[in-house]
Scaffold this motif. Structure first.
Motif, PDB file in Angstrom:
ATOM      1  N   LYS A  88       0.824  -1.212   0.000  1.00  0.00           N
ATOM      2  CA  LYS A  88       0.000   0.000   0.000  1.00  0.00           C
ATOM      3  C   LYS A  88       0.859   1.264   0.000  1.00  0.00           C
ATOM      4  N   GLN A  89       2.144   1.145   0.361  1.00  0.00           N
ATOM      5  CA  GLN A  89       3.014   2.318   0.332  1.00  0.00           C
ATOM      6  C   GLN A  89       3.268   2.821  -1.084  1.00  0.00           C
ATOM      7  N   ALA A  90       2.860   2.037  -2.072  1.00  0.00           N
ATOM      8  CA  ALA A  90       2.957   2.503  -3.458  1.00  0.00           C
ATOM      9  C   ALA A  90       2.045   3.701  -3.706  1.00  0.00           C
ATOM     10  N   CYS A  91       1.113   3.960  -2.788  1.00  0.00           N
ATOM     11  CA  CYS A  91       0.246   5.142  -2.922  1.00  0.00           C
ATOM     12  C   CYS A  91       1.049   6.426  -3.103  1.00  0.00           C
ATOM     13  N   TRP A  92       2.195   6.503  -2.441  1.00  0.00           N
ATOM     14  CA  TRP A  92       2.973   7.741  -2.477  1.00  0.00           C
ATOM     15  C   TRP A  92       3.506   8.058  -3.873  1.00  0.00           C
ATOM     16  N   CYS A  93       3.604   7.065  -4.711  1.00  0.00           N
ATOM     17  CA  CYS A  93       4.231   7.254  -6.023  1.00  0.00           C
ATOM     18  C   CYS A  93       3.271   6.983  -7.175  1.00  0.00           C
ATOM     19  N   GLY A  94       1.985   6.892  -6.903  1.00  0.00           N
ATOM     20  CA  GLY A  94       0.992   6.568  -7.914  1.00  0.00           C
ATOM     21  C   GLY A  94       0.517   7.767  -8.703  1.00  0.00           C
ATOM     22  N   PRO A  95      -0.587   7.635  -9.444  1.00  0.00           N
ATOM     23  CA  PRO A  95      -1.027   8.675 -10.375  1.00  0.00           C
ATOM     24  C   PRO A  95      -1.745   9.862  -9.742  1.00  0.00           C
ATOM     25  N   PHE A  96      -2.203   9.745  -8.476  1.00  0.00           N
ATOM     26  CA  PHE A  96      -3.031  10.799  -7.897  1.00  0.00           C
ATOM     27  C   PHE A  96      -2.195  11.831  -7.142  1.00  0.00           C
ATOM     28  N   ASP A  97      -2.491  13.116  -7.394  1.00  0.00           N
ATOM     29  CA  ASP A  97      -1.820  14.192  -6.649  1.00  0.00           C
ATOM     30  C   ASP A  97      -2.263  14.202  -5.185  1.00  0.00           C
ATOM     31  N   GLU A  98      -3.544  13.935  -4.966  1.00  0.00           N
ATOM     32  CA  GLU A  98      -4.088  13.772  -3.620  1.00  0.00           C
ATOM     33  C   GLU A  98      -4.866  12.467  -3.603  1.00  0.00           C
ATOM     34  N   PHE A  99      -4.740  11.708  -2.537  1.00  0.00           N
ATOM     35  CA  PHE A  99      -5.350  10.383  -2.542  1.00  0.00           C
ATOM     36  C   PHE A  99      -5.867   9.977  -1.172  1.00  0.00           C
ATOM     37  N   LEU A 100      -6.866   9.102  -1.219  1.00  0.00           N
ATOM     38  CA  LEU A 100      -7.313   8.356  -0.044  1.00  0.00           C
ATOM     39  C   LEU A 100      -6.881   6.915  -0.211  1.00  0.00           C
ATOM     40  N   LEU A 119      -7.057  18.433   3.165  1.00  0.00           N
ATOM     41  CA  LEU A 119      -5.671  18.591   2.739  1.00  0.00           C
ATOM     42  C   LEU A 119      -5.349  20.025   2.311  1.00  0.00           C
ATOM     43  N   LYS A 120      -6.348  20.887   2.317  1.00  0.00           N
ATOM     44  CA  LYS A 120      -6.078  22.305   2.061  1.00  0.00           C
ATOM     45  C   LYS A 120      -5.195  22.895   3.151  1.00  0.00           C
ATOM     46  N   THR A 121      -5.317  22.347   4.358  1.00  0.00           N
ATOM     47  CA  THR A 121      -4.541  22.875   5.480  1.00  0.00           C
ATOM     48  C   THR A 121      -3.673  21.811   6.152  1.00  0.00           C
ATOM     49  N   ALA A 122      -3.656  20.606   5.625  1.00  0.00           N
ATOM     50  CA  ALA A 122      -2.862  19.524   6.208  1.00  0.00           C
ATOM     51  C   ALA A 122      -2.204  18.721   5.091  1.00  0.00           C
ATOM     52  N   ASP A 123      -1.178  17.963   5.442  1.00  0.00           N
ATOM     53  CA  ASP A 123      -0.495  17.112   4.480  1.00  0.00           C
ATOM     54  C   ASP A 123      -0.900  15.645   4.605  1.00  0.00           C
ATOM     55  N   PHE A 124      -1.522  15.310   5.725  1.00  0.00           N
ATOM     56  CA  PHE A 124      -1.897  13.920   5.983  1.00  0.00           C
ATOM     57  C   PHE A 124      -3.156  13.930   6.832  1.00  0.00           C
ATOM     58  N   ILE A 125      -4.160  13.127   6.420  1.00  0.00           N
ATOM     59  CA  ILE A 125      -5.409  13.076   7.172  1.00  0.00           C
ATOM     60  C   ILE A 125      -5.756  11.636   7.524  1.00  0.00           C
ATOM     61  N   TYR A 126      -6.477  11.469   8.606  1.00  0.00           N
ATOM     62  CA  TYR A 126      -7.012  10.179   9.019  1.00  0.00           C
ATOM     63  C   TYR A 126      -8.258  10.473   9.840  1.00  0.00           C
ATOM     64  N   CYS A 127      -8.954   9.429  10.281  1.00  0.00           N
ATOM     65  CA  CYS A 127     -10.277   9.699  10.865  1.00  0.00           C
ATOM     66  C   CYS A 127     -10.680   8.569  11.795  1.00  0.00           C
ATOM     67  N   ASP A 128     -10.068   8.511  12.970  1.00  0.00           N
ATOM     68  CA  ASP A 128     -10.478   7.474  13.908  1.00  0.00           C
ATOM     69  C   ASP A 128     -10.078   7.836  15.334  1.00  0.00           C
ATOM     70  N   TYR A 129     -10.554   7.015  16.259  1.00  0.00           N
ATOM     71  CA  TYR A 129     -10.293   7.230  17.679  1.00  0.00           C
ATOM     72  C   TYR A 129      -9.271   6.233  18.216  1.00  0.00           C
ATOM     73  N   GLN A 130      -8.346   5.818  17.369  1.00  0.00           N
ATOM     74  CA  GLN A 130      -7.323   4.852  17.767  1.00  0.00           C
ATOM     75  C   GLN A 130      -6.565   5.327  19.004  1.00  0.00           C
ATOM     76  N   LYS A 166      -0.645  13.282   0.032  1.00  0.00           N
ATOM     77  CA  LYS A 166      -0.267  13.897  -1.228  1.00  0.00           C
ATOM     78  C   LYS A 166       0.882  13.126  -1.884  1.00  0.00           C
ATOM     79  N   LYS A 167       0.829  13.055  -3.176  1.00  0.00           N
ATOM     80  CA  LYS A 167       1.849  12.335  -3.949  1.00  0.00           C
ATOM     81  C   LYS A 167       3.250  12.876  -3.654  1.00  0.00           C
ATOM     82  N   ASN A 168       4.198  11.951  -3.525  1.00  0.00           N
ATOM     83  CA  ASN A 168       5.620  12.256  -3.347  1.00  0.00           C
ATOM     84  C   ASN A 168       5.946  12.952  -2.028  1.00  0.00           C
TER      85      ASN A 168
END
Length: 322
Positions: A88-100, A119-130, A166-168
């Motif tokens: 799944k770490q291939a997400c960083w190098c895939g076709p999408f500029d921004e991705f889920l 992502l307008k104000t953050a570089d990384f998002i997630y959504c849980d109460y871990q 975000k990509k890269n």
């Protein structure tokens, strides 16, 4: 801005993937979705998802193989129970500029790609109460004792089944560096329950991505998302969290086998069978053990029965009524 969703899968999780895609496409017919093959057994799921939902396969399969092999090699071939999760770490190098990135054991209840607006104000998002559950399956007590990060930073831990970035932002070279740091300091991580990527991706988040945002910390909070939470209410096949008076964004069966009788089975089954062009799910119900077998299992755990001979050690046990 080129946005999209990544999933990872193989033929074994085709039912889960269909349920996820049905839920995504119910709210969003346009967003591009790319599947990263979990292993070489992915052609059936690829055909089904491509034909019915327009899902594409990650183009650079050689890169995925190289990446997963190198990341696994850093720790050793037999360290992880499920090393292919690192694909799944291939997400960083895939076709999408921004991705889920979304695990297949999830269904969504909204146009989930809109989560990327954060992502307008953050570089990384997630959504849980871990973070409310402590550091289990992520970090070891030594990680806290040695104060590698502050208490507030450690509370940023998250479940790796749903996140966006975000990509890269992380390069292939940086991935190897991060994994090498972790491999050199395994005493700081909790791999006791065979988790693979979650400790490392959490470390990566704390070490390399300071500008992050957990959506549950938004104003007014946010609903839960774990299927092990018992208080969600089903309102027309959409789940509702009464503790925050909000509809769930998604439900994740993390650590729970999806089968008849599991939490919120009816909800998952509804989404799995939404597409009339596909056969309904054939997941069998869990085989129920007899009372006798249940009692035998209890006695084995208590050490009352020899595992091989099944002879009672304690002759005074009363089996009347079994």
């Amino acid at each position: 801005m080129n946005r999209g969703i990544y999933i990872i899968g193989n033929d074994k999780v085709i039912d889960q993937a269909i349920a996820l895609l049905n839920s995504i496409r119910l709210h969003d017919t346009d967003t591009s979705i790319v599947m990263i093959p979990y292993d070489d057994h992915y052609h059936n799921i690829a055909d089904t998802l491509s034909h019915n939902y327009g899902v594409k396969i990650y183009e650079d399969l050689d890169f995925i193989d190289r990446l997963s092999q190198e990341l696994c090699k850093i720790f050793g071939d037999h360290f992880f129970a499920r090393p292919n999760q690192f694909r799944k770490q291939a997400c960083w190098c895939g076709p999408f500029d921004e991705f889920l990135y979304i695990d297949t054991d999830i269904v969504v209840f909204e146009k989930i790609i809109d989560s990327l607006n954060y992502l307008k104000t953050a570089d990384f998002i997630y959504c849980d109460y871990q973070h409310l559950g402590g550091i289990k399956n992520v970090f070891s007590p030594k990680f806290i004792e040695d104060q590698l990060f502050t208490k507030d930073e450690v509370e940023a831990i998250f479940n790796g089944g749903f996140w966006g970035s975000k990509k890269n932002l992380i390069s292939e070279k940086e991935l190897y560096e991060i994994f090498s740091e972790c491999a050199a300091n395994t005493e700081y991580f909790d791999f006791s329950e065979k988790t693979s990527d979650q400790p490392i991706i959490n470390y990566m988040l704390l070490k390399r991505i300071p500008n992050r945002f957990n959506i549950v910390r938004r104003e007014g909070k946010a609903p839960g998302s774990w299927a092990g939470t018992p208080h969600f209410q089903n309102r027309g096949n959409v789940l509702f969290d009464p503790t925050v008076n909000q509809t769930l964004q998604y439900l994740h069966w993390a650590g729970i086998k999806i089968e008849p009788g599991c939490p919120y089975w009816e909800t998952w089954e509804h989404y799995r069978n939404l597409n009339p062009a596909l056969p309904t799910t054939g997941i069998p119900a869990r085989v129920q053990k007899s009372k006798w077998q249940q009692m035998l299992d209890i006695f084995k755990k208590l050490g009352q029965i020899e595992p091989k001979s099944s002879k009672f050690r304690n002759k005074s046990i009363d089996l009347q009524g079994i």
